[in-house]
Design a protein around this motif. Sequence first.
Motif, mmCIF file in Angstrom:
data_model
loop_
_atom_site.group_PDB
_atom_site.id
_atom_site.type_symbol
_atom_site.label_atom_id
_atom_site.label_comp_id
_atom_site.label_asym_id
_atom_site.label_seq_id
_atom_site.Cartn_x
_atom_site.Cartn_y
_atom_site.Cartn_z
ATOM 1 N N LYS A 113 0.836 -1.211 0.000
ATOM 2 C CA LYS A 113 0.000 0.000 0.000
ATOM 3 C C LYS A 113 0.870 1.260 0.000
ATOM 4 C CE LYS A 113 -4.406 1.176 1.921
ATOM 5 N NZ LYS A 113 -5.409 0.817 2.889
ATOM 6 N N ARG A 114 1.959 1.234 0.788
ATOM 7 C CA ARG A 114 2.881 2.377 0.808
ATOM 8 C C ARG A 114 3.537 2.585 -0.550
ATOM 9 N NH1 ARG A 114 4.310 0.426 5.747
ATOM 10 N NH2 ARG A 114 6.218 -0.502 4.981
ATOM 11 N N LYS A 115 3.950 1.495 -1.199
ATOM 12 C CA LYS A 115 4.572 1.598 -2.521
ATOM 13 C C LYS A 115 3.581 2.169 -3.531
ATOM 14 C CE LYS A 115 8.033 -2.011 -2.044
ATOM 15 N NZ LYS A 115 8.495 -3.329 -2.494
ATOM 16 N N SER A 116 2.337 1.721 -3.473
ATOM 17 C CA SER A 116 1.310 2.252 -4.377
ATOM 18 C C SER A 116 1.091 3.737 -4.131
ATOM 19 C CB SER A 116 -0.012 1.502 -4.194
ATOM 20 O OG SER A 116 0.090 0.189 -4.663
ATOM 21 N N ALA A 117 1.013 4.122 -2.866
ATOM 22 C CA ALA A 117 0.800 5.533 -2.531
ATOM 23 C C ALA A 117 1.980 6.379 -3.002
ATOM 24 C CB ALA A 117 0.592 5.699 -1.029
ATOM 25 N N LYS A 118 3.181 5.842 -2.867
ATOM 26 C CA LYS A 118 4.377 6.560 -3.309
ATOM 27 C C LYS A 118 4.346 6.787 -4.825
ATOM 28 C CE LYS A 118 9.208 6.357 -1.938
ATOM 29 N NZ LYS A 118 10.263 5.509 -1.401
ATOM 30 N N LEU A 119 3.993 5.749 -5.572
ATOM 31 C CA LEU A 119 3.890 5.880 -7.026
ATOM 32 C C LEU A 119 2.779 6.864 -7.406
ATOM 33 C CD1 LEU A 119 4.331 2.291 -8.482
ATOM 34 C CD2 LEU A 119 5.679 4.305 -9.037
ATOM 35 N N ARG A 120 1.653 6.770 -6.719
ATOM 36 C CA ARG A 120 0.537 7.671 -7.000
ATOM 37 C C ARG A 120 0.940 9.119 -6.731
ATOM 38 N NH1 ARG A 120 -4.975 6.476 -7.414
ATOM 39 N NH2 ARG A 120 -4.601 4.377 -6.665
ATOM 40 N N ASP A 121 1.677 9.347 -5.658
ATOM 41 C CA ASP A 121 2.142 10.702 -5.343
ATOM 42 C C ASP A 121 3.164 11.185 -6.374
ATOM 43 O OD1 ASP A 121 0.547 10.797 -3.094
ATOM 44 O OD2 ASP A 121 2.180 10.391 -1.685
ATOM 45 N N ARG A 122 4.077 10.315 -6.754
ATOM 46 C CA ARG A 122 5.131 10.708 -7.688
ATOM 47 C C ARG A 122 4.568 11.038 -9.072
ATOM 48 N NH1 ARG A 122 10.602 7.496 -9.592
ATOM 49 N NH2 ARG A 122 11.312 9.172 -10.953
ATOM 50 N N PHE A 123 3.647 10.207 -9.552
ATOM 51 C CA PHE A 123 3.156 10.360 -10.912
ATOM 52 C C PHE A 123 1.848 11.141 -11.015
ATOM 53 C CE2 PHE A 123 6.241 7.036 -11.618
ATOM 54 C CZ PHE A 123 6.741 7.342 -12.872
ATOM 55 N N GLY A 124 1.187 11.382 -9.911
ATOM 56 C CA GLY A 124 -0.020 12.202 -9.906
ATOM 57 C C GLY A 124 -1.026 11.790 -10.964
ATOM 58 N N PRO A 125 -1.441 12.748 -11.807
ATOM 59 C CA PRO A 125 -2.465 12.440 -12.812
ATOM 60 C C PRO A 125 -2.008 11.393 -13.833
ATOM 61 C CG PRO A 125 -1.609 14.663 -13.122
ATOM 62 C CD PRO A 125 -1.023 14.144 -11.849
ATOM 63 N N GLU A 126 -0.712 11.248 -14.020
ATOM 64 C CA GLU A 126 -0.210 10.241 -14.953
ATOM 65 C C GLU A 126 -0.494 8.835 -14.422
ATOM 66 O OE1 GLU A 126 1.674 8.776 -18.451
ATOM 67 O OE2 GLU A 126 0.635 10.620 -17.923
ATOM 68 N N TYR A 127 -0.476 8.653 -13.103
ATOM 69 C CA TYR A 127 -0.840 7.367 -12.502
ATOM 70 C C TYR A 127 -2.277 7.028 -12.881
ATOM 71 C CZ TYR A 127 -1.562 3.756 -8.923
ATOM 72 O OH TYR A 127 -1.847 2.579 -8.275
ATOM 73 N N GLU A 128 -3.164 8.000 -12.695
ATOM 74 C CA GLU A 128 -4.585 7.776 -12.987
ATOM 75 C C GLU A 128 -4.805 7.508 -14.474
ATOM 76 O OE1 GLU A 128 -6.652 7.286 -10.577
ATOM 77 O OE2 GLU A 128 -5.157 7.909 -9.094
ATOM 78 N N ARG A 129 -4.126 8.254 -15.342
ATOM 79 C CA ARG A 129 -4.278 8.064 -16.781
ATOM 80 C C ARG A 129 -3.811 6.674 -17.195
ATOM 81 N NH1 ARG A 129 -2.056 7.611 -21.432
ATOM 82 N NH2 ARG A 129 0.024 7.509 -20.576
ATOM 83 N N THR A 130 -2.679 6.257 -16.658
ATOM 84 C CA THR A 130 -2.130 4.946 -17.007
ATOM 85 C C THR A 130 -3.014 3.830 -16.462
ATOM 86 O OG1 THR A 130 0.070 5.938 -16.926
ATOM 87 C CG2 THR A 130 -0.023 3.542 -16.957
ATOM 88 N N LEU A 131 -3.553 4.029 -15.263
ATOM 89 C CA LEU A 131 -4.467 3.037 -14.677
ATOM 90 C C LEU A 131 -5.734 2.924 -15.513
ATOM 91 C CD1 LEU A 131 -5.229 1.066 -12.444
ATOM 92 C CD2 LEU A 131 -6.028 3.015 -11.093
ATOM 93 N N GLU A 132 -6.264 4.053 -15.934
ATOM 94 C CA GLU A 132 -7.467 4.032 -16.770
ATOM 95 C C GLU A 132 -7.190 3.328 -18.096
ATOM 96 O OE1 GLU A 132 -10.016 7.375 -19.025
ATOM 97 O OE2 GLU A 132 -9.753 7.714 -16.869
ATOM 98 N N GLU A 133 -6.013 3.561 -18.640
ATOM 99 C CA GLU A 133 -5.633 2.951 -19.910
ATOM 100 C C GLU A 133 -5.447 1.441 -19.782
ATOM 101 O OE1 GLU A 133 -1.665 3.639 -22.050
ATOM 102 O OE2 GLU A 133 -2.963 5.259 -22.787
ATOM 103 N N SER A 134 -4.781 1.005 -18.713
ATOM 104 C CA SER A 134 -4.485 -0.427 -18.572
ATOM 105 C C SER A 134 -5.623 -1.190 -17.889
ATOM 106 C CB SER A 134 -3.194 -0.645 -17.781
ATOM 107 O OG SER A 134 -3.418 -0.472 -16.394
ATOM 108 N N GLY A 135 -6.324 -0.510 -16.984
ATOM 109 C CA GLY A 135 -7.398 -1.172 -16.254
ATOM 110 C C GLY A 135 -6.907 -2.118 -15.168
ATOM 111 N N ASP A 136 -5.610 -2.138 -14.928
ATOM 112 C CA ASP A 136 -5.042 -3.070 -13.959
ATOM 113 C C ASP A 136 -3.998 -2.348 -13.114
ATOM 114 O OD1 ASP A 136 -2.813 -5.041 -13.151
ATOM 115 O OD2 ASP A 136 -4.442 -6.408 -13.715
ATOM 116 N N LYS A 137 -4.208 -2.340 -11.817
ATOM 117 C CA LYS A 137 -3.315 -1.620 -10.906
ATOM 118 C C LYS A 137 -1.887 -2.163 -10.961
ATOM 119 C CE LYS A 137 -2.974 -0.201 -6.096
ATOM 120 N NZ LYS A 137 -3.585 -0.257 -4.771
ATOM 121 N N ARG A 138 -1.737 -3.469 -10.974
ATOM 122 C CA ARG A 138 -0.385 -4.059 -11.003
ATOM 123 C C ARG A 138 0.348 -3.721 -12.300
ATOM 124 N NH1 ARG A 138 -0.572 -9.897 -7.936
ATOM 125 N NH2 ARG A 138 -1.349 -9.042 -5.979
ATOM 126 N N LYS A 139 -0.364 -3.790 -13.431
ATOM 127 C CA LYS A 139 0.256 -3.440 -14.716
ATOM 128 C C LYS A 139 0.659 -1.968 -14.714
ATOM 129 C CE LYS A 139 -1.952 -6.696 -17.874
ATOM 130 N NZ LYS A 139 -2.904 -6.830 -18.983
#
Length: 186
Positions: free
Chosen positions: A27-53
């Motif tokens: 959970k900490r690693k995910s939060a760190k990535l989400r903080d680092r990439f901001g809206p790009e995290y959300e865009r990539t998640l929407e594109e892939s549809g898979d949190k791990r990918k």
Amino acid sequence: MDTNTLIVVAIVVVLLILVAVGLAARKRKSAKLRDRFGPEYERTLEESGDKRKTEAELKDRAKRVAKFEIKPLAPGDHDKYVRAWRQIQTDFVDNPKVAVMGADDLLAEIMGVRGYPMGDFEQRSADLSVDHPVVVQNYRSARDIAVRHARGEAGTEDLRQAMIHYRTLFDELVGEPAPAPRAKAS
């Protein structure tokens, strides 16, 4: 309780603690990535549809970009690009299409001088997303408008919006020039 039961209970408790620690670390690693990439995290998640990918993709981008020698612009380059940008903005009044193409070309040149590889557009924008996750979407939007305009699907107002998007990325890539060394006060 007998000894065997105590051992089994102790093992179960230890396993539960290990699982909880593992989940918290993930959970900490995910939060760190989400903080680092901001809206790009959300865009990539929407594109892939898979949190791990998504997280694997963003980690791979960060590793790739860490190998680059990204550097700020030299003061002379900074001034040259600011002048070039001002000219492009002036040119927009008379020929918006040419100005938008010039803005795209200028940004590609700046990225190259700063140390980003000049692969295809998707790779460039992915690379940019590591250090500029907030404004990379502006780059994508501006490029999309330029492509639509080339197909005759975007008007002058769209081109104006593209210039605004390009300007945001330009400001971030060019930034402020490195301060000149100061003489020590005696």
